[in-house]
Design a protein around this motif. Structure first.
Motif, PDB file in Angstrom:
ATOM      1  N   GLY A 169       0.813  -1.207   0.000  1.00  0.00           N
ATOM      2  CA  GLY A 169       0.000   0.000   0.000  1.00  0.00           C
ATOM      3  C   GLY A 169       0.848   1.260   0.000  1.00  0.00           C
ATOM      4  O   GLY A 169       2.075   1.224   0.120  1.00  0.00           O
ATOM      5  N   ALA A 170       0.158   2.393  -0.117  1.00  0.00           N
ATOM      6  CA  ALA A 170       0.847   3.683  -0.208  1.00  0.00           C
ATOM      7  C   ALA A 170       1.431   4.095   1.138  1.00  0.00           C
ATOM      8  O   ALA A 170       0.870   3.804   2.198  1.00  0.00           O
ATOM      9  CB  ALA A 170      -0.122   4.751  -0.701  1.00  0.00           C
ATOM     10  N   TYR A 171       2.546   4.798   1.083  1.00  0.00           N
ATOM     11  CA  TYR A 171       3.255   5.213   2.293  1.00  0.00           C
ATOM     12  C   TYR A 171       2.376   6.051   3.216  1.00  0.00           C
ATOM     13  O   TYR A 171       2.241   5.747   4.408  1.00  0.00           O
ATOM     14  CB  TYR A 171       4.503   5.993   1.888  1.00  0.00           C
ATOM     15  N   GLU A 172       1.771   7.111   2.686  1.00  0.00           N
ATOM     16  CA  GLU A 172       0.951   7.990   3.511  1.00  0.00           C
ATOM     17  C   GLU A 172      -0.259   7.249   4.082  1.00  0.00           C
ATOM     18  O   GLU A 172      -0.656   7.463   5.232  1.00  0.00           O
ATOM     19  CB  GLU A 172       0.480   9.209   2.697  1.00  0.00           C
ATOM     20  N   TYR A 173      -0.835   6.368   3.266  1.00  0.00           N
ATOM     21  CA  TYR A 173      -1.990   5.600   3.735  1.00  0.00           C
ATOM     22  C   TYR A 173      -1.598   4.719   4.924  1.00  0.00           C
ATOM     23  O   TYR A 173      -2.321   4.631   5.923  1.00  0.00           O
ATOM     24  CB  TYR A 173      -2.542   4.738   2.600  1.00  0.00           C
ATOM     25  N   ASN A 174      -0.450   4.056   4.832  1.00  0.00           N
ATOM     26  CA  ASN A 174      -0.017   3.175   5.914  1.00  0.00           C
ATOM     27  C   ASN A 174       0.299   3.944   7.187  1.00  0.00           C
ATOM     28  O   ASN A 174       0.049   3.455   8.295  1.00  0.00           O
ATOM     29  CB  ASN A 174       1.201   2.357   5.472  1.00  0.00           C
ATOM     30  N   LEU A 175       0.872   5.139   7.044  1.00  0.00           N
ATOM     31  CA  LEU A 175       1.102   5.963   8.230  1.00  0.00           C
ATOM     32  C   LEU A 175      -0.213   6.269   8.940  1.00  0.00           C
ATOM     33  O   LEU A 175      -0.330   6.158  10.165  1.00  0.00           O
ATOM     34  CB  LEU A 175       1.797   7.265   7.844  1.00  0.00           C
ATOM     35  N   ASP A 176      -1.206   6.661   8.156  1.00  0.00           N
ATOM     36  CA  ASP A 176      -2.513   6.987   8.730  1.00  0.00           C
ATOM     37  C   ASP A 176      -3.179   5.757   9.332  1.00  0.00           C
ATOM     38  O   ASP A 176      -3.729   5.819  10.442  1.00  0.00           O
ATOM     39  CB  ASP A 176      -3.403   7.595   7.643  1.00  0.00           C
ATOM     40  N   LEU A 177      -3.124   4.623   8.615  1.00  0.00           N
ATOM     41  CA  LEU A 177      -3.748   3.395   9.121  1.00  0.00           C
ATOM     42  C   LEU A 177      -3.112   2.957  10.432  1.00  0.00           C
ATOM     43  O   LEU A 177      -3.812   2.583  11.385  1.00  0.00           O
ATOM     44  CB  LEU A 177      -3.620   2.285   8.075  1.00  0.00           C
ATOM     45  N   SER A 178      -1.786   2.996  10.512  1.00  0.00           N
ATOM     46  CA  SER A 178      -1.114   2.560  11.736  1.00  0.00           C
ATOM     47  C   SER A 178      -1.468   3.457  12.916  1.00  0.00           C
ATOM     48  O   SER A 178      -1.625   2.980  14.053  1.00  0.00           O
ATOM     49  CB  SER A 178       0.404   2.517  11.520  1.00  0.00           C
ATOM     50  N   LYS A 179      -1.612   4.755  12.666  1.00  0.00           N
ATOM     51  CA  LYS A 179      -2.017   5.681  13.744  1.00  0.00           C
ATOM     52  C   LYS A 179      -3.447   5.409  14.181  1.00  0.00           C
ATOM     53  O   LYS A 179      -3.765   5.393  15.389  1.00  0.00           O
ATOM     54  CB  LYS A 179      -1.883   7.122  13.249  1.00  0.00           C
ATOM     55  N   ARG A 180      -4.337   5.170  13.228  1.00  0.00           N
ATOM     56  CA  ARG A 180      -5.733   4.895  13.579  1.00  0.00           C
ATOM     57  C   ARG A 180      -5.861   3.606  14.381  1.00  0.00           C
ATOM     58  O   ARG A 180      -6.705   3.488  15.281  1.00  0.00           O
ATOM     59  CB  ARG A 180      -6.593   4.829  12.317  1.00  0.00           C
ATOM     60  N   ARG A 181      -5.028   2.620  14.053  1.00  0.00           N
ATOM     61  CA  ARG A 181      -5.066   1.372  14.812  1.00  0.00           C
ATOM     62  C   ARG A 181      -4.565   1.582  16.241  1.00  0.00           C
ATOM     63  O   ARG A 181      -5.135   1.034  17.200  1.00  0.00           O
ATOM     64  CB  ARG A 181      -4.243   0.306  14.086  1.00  0.00           C
ATOM     65  N   ALA A 182      -3.514   2.371  16.404  1.00  0.00           N
ATOM     66  CA  ALA A 182      -3.028   2.677  17.752  1.00  0.00           C
ATOM     67  C   ALA A 182      -4.102   3.435  18.533  1.00  0.00           C
ATOM     68  O   ALA A 182      -4.335   3.156  19.725  1.00  0.00           O
ATOM     69  CB  ALA A 182      -1.742   3.490  17.664  1.00  0.00           C
ATOM     70  N   ASP A 183      -4.759   4.373  17.877  1.00  0.00           N
ATOM     71  CA  ASP A 183      -5.832   5.127  18.526  1.00  0.00           C
ATOM     72  C   ASP A 183      -6.964   4.199  18.968  1.00  0.00           C
ATOM     73  O   ASP A 183      -7.563   4.388  20.038  1.00  0.00           O
ATOM     74  CB  ASP A 183      -6.386   6.186  17.574  1.00  0.00           C
ATOM     75  N   ALA A 184      -7.279   3.206  18.139  1.00  0.00           N
ATOM     76  CA  ALA A 184      -8.361   2.270  18.472  1.00  0.00           C
ATOM     77  C   ALA A 184      -8.022   1.471  19.719  1.00  0.00           C
ATOM     78  O   ALA A 184      -8.893   1.204  20.569  1.00  0.00           O
ATOM     79  CB  ALA A 184      -8.618   1.335  17.297  1.00  0.00           C
ATOM     80  N   VAL A 185      -6.751   1.069  19.864  1.00  0.00           N
ATOM     81  CA  VAL A 185      -6.329   0.332  21.056  1.00  0.00           C
ATOM     82  C   VAL A 185      -6.463   1.215  22.292  1.00  0.00           C
ATOM     83  O   VAL A 185      -7.006   0.794  23.327  1.00  0.00           O
ATOM     84  CB  VAL A 185      -4.875  -0.169  20.902  1.00  0.00           C
ATOM     85  N   ALA A 186      -5.981   2.449  22.209  1.00  0.00           N
ATOM     86  CA  ALA A 186      -6.067   3.363  23.341  1.00  0.00           C
ATOM     87  C   ALA A 186      -7.516   3.634  23.729  1.00  0.00           C
ATOM     88  O   ALA A 186      -7.871   3.646  24.914  1.00  0.00           O
ATOM     89  CB  ALA A 186      -5.346   4.669  23.015  1.00  0.00           C
ATOM     90  N   ALA A 187      -8.356   3.836  22.729  1.00  0.00           N
ATOM     91  CA  ALA A 187      -9.768   4.122  22.998  1.00  0.00           C
ATOM     92  C   ALA A 187     -10.449   2.949  23.695  1.00  0.00           C
ATOM     93  O   ALA A 187     -11.249   3.142  24.621  1.00  0.00           O
ATOM     94  CB  ALA A 187     -10.483   4.458  21.690  1.00  0.00           C
ATOM     95  N   GLU A 188     -10.132   1.729  23.265  1.00  0.00           N
ATOM     96  CA  GLU A 188     -10.751   0.559  23.885  1.00  0.00           C
ATOM     97  C   GLU A 188     -10.254   0.361  25.310  1.00  0.00           C
ATOM     98  O   GLU A 188     -11.023  -0.034  26.203  1.00  0.00           O
ATOM     99  CB  GLU A 188     -10.469  -0.685  23.047  1.00  0.00           C
ATOM    100  N   LEU A 189      -8.980   0.623  25.561  1.00  0.00           N
ATOM    101  CA  LEU A 189      -8.453   0.507  26.929  1.00  0.00           C
ATOM    102  C   LEU A 189      -9.134   1.507  27.855  1.00  0.00           C
ATOM    103  O   LEU A 189      -9.461   1.188  29.004  1.00  0.00           O
ATOM    104  CB  LEU A 189      -6.942   0.725  26.922  1.00  0.00           C
TER     105      LEU A 189
END
Length: 314
Positions: A252-272
């Motif tokens: 996938g695209a570089y910028e897309y992966n940066l955004d996806l990885s941040k959103r996934r980290a945010d999802a973990v924090a939000a669930e905790l």
């Protein structure tokens, strides 16, 4: 004969499912995101990958014999690394031609034939209903017109199964390859004690028990045991704050992966914070995409290692 492009590894299983006719789907001109051919097998020339799913550990159903009186004779449940790839070819080739090309490639790769049959010889519609298949529109199966192949390969102590199902939707030829690389499930659970040890010794620890669907940032239910251990770690050490860092592979695209990885980290924090009452200020998030690999992005095994969430000590 059409050129058959060779690619890496394999084990196959075929999904079936269609009954009747459906409106034609919009023409797809490129592979679905992240799709790759199975090494050493490849695809029929000119086809497009319409579906792609890889699970490090899953179960797949394969038929090693034709049905008798509408019932399975040798149905096998295979557990291990499961790869499912669906393809669509434009009008022109026949079901038999596409299937024979796959069968030839599998034979060259060392697979022995367990079953090769056409519609009536396989068992008609009941047979297709007993085979795993990617959902429509990724894979289309006409229960009145298809061909199925299943094979087995033993090499170096490892056992791999592969199946191919080829059918037709309107004039397009649809094929699905399923490869099952048999093996025991790896224990990916990291408990609170291991997390504390990793943070204390190296300043970070990789977590592989947090799951997302491809290209999604929504936590899957099976992530809960690992989230519980993170919460336990933070409860046991009330002064500890952590960074939650998302990582992706290079697909996938570089910028897309940066955004996806941040959103996934945010999802973990939000669930905790939501489900385990962790104070949000104890959790900071970041996404680094593909910038910190721990494996080679040239291989599926390496890419699997790179798709992870890490806890990092401040």
């Amino acid at each position: 004969m059409p050129r058959f492009i060779s690619v890496p590894r394999l084990l196959v299983l075929v999904p079936l499912l269609s009954l009747g006719f459906a409106d034609p789907a919009p023409a797809q001109t490129r592979d679905v995101a992240g799709a790759r051919d199975y090494p050493g097998i490849g695809r029929f020339s000119g086809s497009v990958a319409t579906g792609y799913a890889v699970k490090d550990f899953d179960a797949a159903r394969m038929q090693a014999a034709a049905f008798k009186d509408g019932q399975p004779v040798d149905a096998r449940r295979l557990e291990g690394r499961i790869i499912r790839i669906a393809y669509r070819s434009n009008p022109g080739p026949s079901i038999l031609e596409v299937s024979r090309n796959f069968e030839t490639q599998l034979a060259k790769a060392g697979f022995e034939t367990l079953l090769a049959c056409d519609t009536d010889a396989c068992g008609g519609i009941p047979f297709t209903e007993a085979v795993d298949a990617l959902p429509i529109p990724q894979m289309w199966i006409d229960g009145f017109n298809y061909r199925y192949f299943a094979g087995r390969k033993v090499s170096g102590g490892s056992e791999t199964y592969a199946s191919v199902l080829v059918s037709q939707n309107n004039q397009d030829i649809c094929a699905q390859l399923v490869v099952a690389e048999l093996g025991a499930m790896q224990n990916k659970m990291v408990d609170a004690a291991a997390m504390a040890k990793g943070l204390g010794e190296t300043g970070h620890i990789a977590l592989y028990g947090i799951y997302f669907d491809t290209d999604k940032a929504v936590l899957k239910p099976e992530s809960r045991p690992t989230l519980e251990q993170i919460a336990k770690l933070l409860t046991n050490q009330p002064q500890l704050n952590v960074f939650i860092v998302g990582h992706t592979d290079s697909q996938g695209a570089y910028e897309y992966n940066l955004d996806l990885s941040k959103r996934r980290a945010d999802a973990v924090a939000a669930e905790l914070a939501k489900s385990f009452r962790v104070v949000p200020t104890r959790l900071r998030t970041a996404g680094v995409g593909l910038l910190a690999p721990v494996g080679s992005n040239a291989t599926e095994a390496g890419r699997a290692l790179n798709r992870r969430v890490e806890l990092v000590a401040p």
